[in-house]
Design a protein around this motif. Sequence first.
Motif, PDB file in Angstrom:
ATOM      1  N   VAL A  92      -9.977  25.429 -33.142  1.00  0.00           N
ATOM      2  CA  VAL A  92     -11.026  26.055 -33.955  1.00  0.00           C
ATOM      3  C   VAL A  92     -12.326  25.287 -33.740  1.00  0.00           C
ATOM      4  O   VAL A  92     -12.346  24.064 -33.881  1.00  0.00           O
ATOM      5  CB  VAL A  92     -10.660  25.978 -35.470  1.00  0.00           C
ATOM      6  N   TYR A  93     -13.387  26.011 -33.388  1.00  0.00           N
ATOM      7  CA  TYR A  93     -14.701  25.358 -33.309  1.00  0.00           C
ATOM      8  C   TYR A  93     -15.538  25.838 -34.483  1.00  0.00           C
ATOM      9  O   TYR A  93     -15.715  27.036 -34.675  1.00  0.00           O
ATOM     10  CB  TYR A  93     -15.383  25.700 -31.975  1.00  0.00           C
ATOM     11  N   LEU A  94     -16.015  24.884 -35.288  1.00  0.00           N
ATOM     12  CA  LEU A  94     -16.889  25.211 -36.419  1.00  0.00           C
ATOM     13  C   LEU A  94     -18.284  25.433 -35.876  1.00  0.00           C
ATOM     14  O   LEU A  94     -18.858  24.526 -35.263  1.00  0.00           O
ATOM     15  CB  LEU A  94     -16.916  24.054 -37.425  1.00  0.00           C
ATOM     16  N   THR A  95     -18.805  26.616 -36.066  1.00  0.00           N
ATOM     17  CA  THR A  95     -20.126  26.956 -35.521  1.00  0.00           C
ATOM     18  C   THR A  95     -20.783  28.077 -36.316  1.00  0.00           C
ATOM     19  O   THR A  95     -20.078  28.991 -36.762  1.00  0.00           O
ATOM     20  CB  THR A  95     -20.015  27.391 -34.028  1.00  0.00           C
ATOM     21  N   CYS A 119     -15.698  19.403 -34.425  1.00  0.00           N
ATOM     22  CA  CYS A 119     -16.919  19.295 -35.232  1.00  0.00           C
ATOM     23  C   CYS A 119     -18.084  19.020 -34.293  1.00  0.00           C
ATOM     24  O   CYS A 119     -18.137  17.949 -33.672  1.00  0.00           O
ATOM     25  CB  CYS A 119     -16.812  18.135 -36.214  1.00  0.00           C
ATOM     26  N   GLY A 120     -18.987  19.953 -34.191  1.00  0.00           N
ATOM     27  CA  GLY A 120     -20.165  19.746 -33.356  1.00  0.00           C
ATOM     28  C   GLY A 120     -21.218  18.934 -34.097  1.00  0.00           C
ATOM     29  O   GLY A 120     -21.130  18.703 -35.302  1.00  0.00           O
ATOM     30  N   ARG A 121     -22.195  18.497 -33.352  1.00  0.00           N
ATOM     31  CA  ARG A 121     -23.404  17.816 -33.893  1.00  0.00           C
ATOM     32  C   ARG A 121     -24.566  18.234 -33.001  1.00  0.00           C
ATOM     33  O   ARG A 121     -24.369  18.900 -31.986  1.00  0.00           O
ATOM     34  CB  ARG A 121     -23.247  16.296 -33.858  1.00  0.00           C
ATOM     35  N   TYR A 122     -25.747  17.819 -33.321  1.00  0.00           N
ATOM     36  CA  TYR A 122     -26.951  18.094 -32.521  1.00  0.00           C
ATOM     37  C   TYR A 122     -27.106  19.611 -32.289  1.00  0.00           C
ATOM     38  O   TYR A 122     -27.026  20.385 -33.232  1.00  0.00           O
ATOM     39  CB  TYR A 122     -26.924  17.310 -31.203  1.00  0.00           C
ATOM     40  N   GLU A 123     -27.251  20.023 -30.987  1.00  0.00           N
ATOM     41  CA  GLU A 123     -27.394  21.465 -30.707  1.00  0.00           C
ATOM     42  C   GLU A 123     -26.048  22.164 -30.600  1.00  0.00           C
ATOM     43  O   GLU A 123     -25.985  23.381 -30.477  1.00  0.00           O
ATOM     44  CB  GLU A 123     -28.193  21.683 -29.415  1.00  0.00           C
ATOM     45  N   GLY A 124     -24.963  21.382 -30.629  1.00  0.00           N
ATOM     46  CA  GLY A 124     -23.640  21.979 -30.500  1.00  0.00           C
ATOM     47  C   GLY A 124     -22.910  21.448 -29.283  1.00  0.00           C
ATOM     48  O   GLY A 124     -23.189  20.335 -28.827  1.00  0.00           O
ATOM     49  N   SER A 139     -17.442  30.180 -38.862  1.00  0.00           N
ATOM     50  CA  SER A 139     -18.659  29.764 -39.569  1.00  0.00           C
ATOM     51  C   SER A 139     -18.378  29.722 -41.068  1.00  0.00           C
ATOM     52  O   SER A 139     -17.637  30.551 -41.587  1.00  0.00           O
ATOM     53  CB  SER A 139     -19.774  30.783 -39.303  1.00  0.00           C
ATOM     54  N   ILE A 140     -18.984  28.751 -41.759  1.00  0.00           N
ATOM     55  CA  ILE A 140     -18.795  28.708 -43.220  1.00  0.00           C
ATOM     56  C   ILE A 140     -19.904  29.463 -43.947  1.00  0.00           C
ATOM     57  O   ILE A 140     -19.892  29.548 -45.178  1.00  0.00           O
ATOM     58  CB  ILE A 140     -18.678  27.262 -43.771  1.00  0.00           C
ATOM     59  N   GLY A 141     -20.867  30.007 -43.238  1.00  0.00           N
ATOM     60  CA  GLY A 141     -21.913  30.777 -43.910  1.00  0.00           C
ATOM     61  C   GLY A 141     -23.121  30.940 -43.022  1.00  0.00           C
ATOM     62  O   GLY A 141     -23.255  30.254 -42.000  1.00  0.00           O
ATOM     63  N   ASP A 142     -24.002  31.819 -43.430  1.00  0.00           N
ATOM     64  CA  ASP A 142     -25.191  32.109 -42.622  1.00  0.00           C
ATOM     65  C   ASP A 142     -26.305  31.102 -42.907  1.00  0.00           C
ATOM     66  O   ASP A 142     -27.346  31.444 -43.480  1.00  0.00           O
ATOM     67  CB  ASP A 142     -25.673  33.543 -42.894  1.00  0.00           C
ATOM     68  N   TYR A 143     -26.033  29.873 -42.552  1.00  0.00           N
ATOM     69  CA  TYR A 143     -27.008  28.788 -42.657  1.00  0.00           C
ATOM     70  C   TYR A 143     -26.549  27.715 -41.686  1.00  0.00           C
ATOM     71  O   TYR A 143     -25.413  27.770 -41.207  1.00  0.00           O
ATOM     72  CB  TYR A 143     -27.080  28.225 -44.091  1.00  0.00           C
ATOM     73  N   VAL A 144     -27.430  26.752 -41.415  1.00  0.00           N
ATOM     74  CA  VAL A 144     -27.057  25.699 -40.460  1.00  0.00           C
ATOM     75  C   VAL A 144     -27.002  24.358 -41.184  1.00  0.00           C
ATOM     76  O   VAL A 144     -27.929  24.003 -41.910  1.00  0.00           O
ATOM     77  CB  VAL A 144     -28.064  25.642 -39.283  1.00  0.00           C
ATOM     78  N   ILE A 145     -25.885  23.644 -40.985  1.00  0.00           N
ATOM     79  CA  ILE A 145     -25.788  22.281 -41.500  1.00  0.00           C
ATOM     80  C   ILE A 145     -25.810  21.329 -40.304  1.00  0.00           C
ATOM     81  O   ILE A 145     -25.735  21.784 -39.158  1.00  0.00           O
ATOM     82  CB  ILE A 145     -24.527  22.085 -42.389  1.00  0.00           C
ATOM     83  N   SER A 146     -25.895  20.033 -40.584  1.00  0.00           N
ATOM     84  CA  SER A 146     -26.166  19.100 -39.476  1.00  0.00           C
ATOM     85  C   SER A 146     -24.951  18.772 -38.624  1.00  0.00           C
ATOM     86  O   SER A 146     -25.088  18.233 -37.530  1.00  0.00           O
ATOM     87  CB  SER A 146     -26.744  17.799 -40.029  1.00  0.00           C
TER      88      SER A 146
END
Length: 255
Positions: A92-95, A119-124, A139-146
């Motif tokens: 599973v990739y969280l994105t 778990c990605g960071r930066y640009e992915g 995705s956990i929602g229509d927003y971007v976390i760090s």
Amino acid sequence: MQDNEKNPVVKFKVITIFPEFFKPMLEFGIFSRAYKKGLIGFETIDLRDFATDNYRSIDDEPYGGGSGMVFKPVPLGKAIKKAKSEKKTKVVYLTPSGKLFNSDLAKELAKEKDLVFICGRYEGIDQRIVDLYVDYEVSIGDYVISGGEPAAMIVIDAIARQVEGVVKEMDSVVKDSFYDGLLDYPHYTRPETYNGLRVPAVLLSGDHKRIELWREKMKLVETLTKRPDLLERARLTETQKKLLKEIKEQLRKLT
Ligand code: SAM
């Protein structure tokens, strides 16, 4: 963080550059209890352990230019291969570009035995990792976390709750919001009156049939007023359909 080496129902493995992030999950609450009982397995895999240089670097500049860094495919690919202990392992990739996580997806993933989370960071992460190894983009929602770590925690916790025995009484999971497509009914506890507001009389009546009916009705009222979109998709029972009709009629009379 190493696995608890029992025979868990579901095993979660998380590839991250911040393994420490997950320590509290194993120390507090329902997830930690289930982990200690061996019902669920949990392990973090430090992506930097798979770096190929002395600086333990795992990211690089994006091809084509532009801001931010991208997780390199070589260390991440190695980490995934190490984490995929079984043929059936799902990755599973969280994105933010993934399928919106919900109760149905939590139930679906809870049927798996072995799950690896990236778990990605930066640009992915490098797209070729997604193309080659990822089974679910979530995705956990229509927003971007760090970073993917808080997203992984949310998704893993929600999946774990669907595993028999993790929450002591499965009945409370089945009655949670979204399980049957509806929101939960309102809850009350002592005292009977708080700041002038009384607990609904039916809850003090001791009449379990009436209480059940009130709760069923309140689930529909809550959903209709707060998340009417859910009602379009919910598979309502005949009783629920009848109750919903009554509620709508009552609301019409009030307006
Ligand atoms: N450039 C990416 C984009 O616009 O889609 C955002 C990258 S984000 C700053 C860094 C990482 O955080 C992602 O690779 C992902 O793992 C995680 N992340 C951010 N928002 C998320 C979300 N809504 N759901 C799941 N993971 C998320």
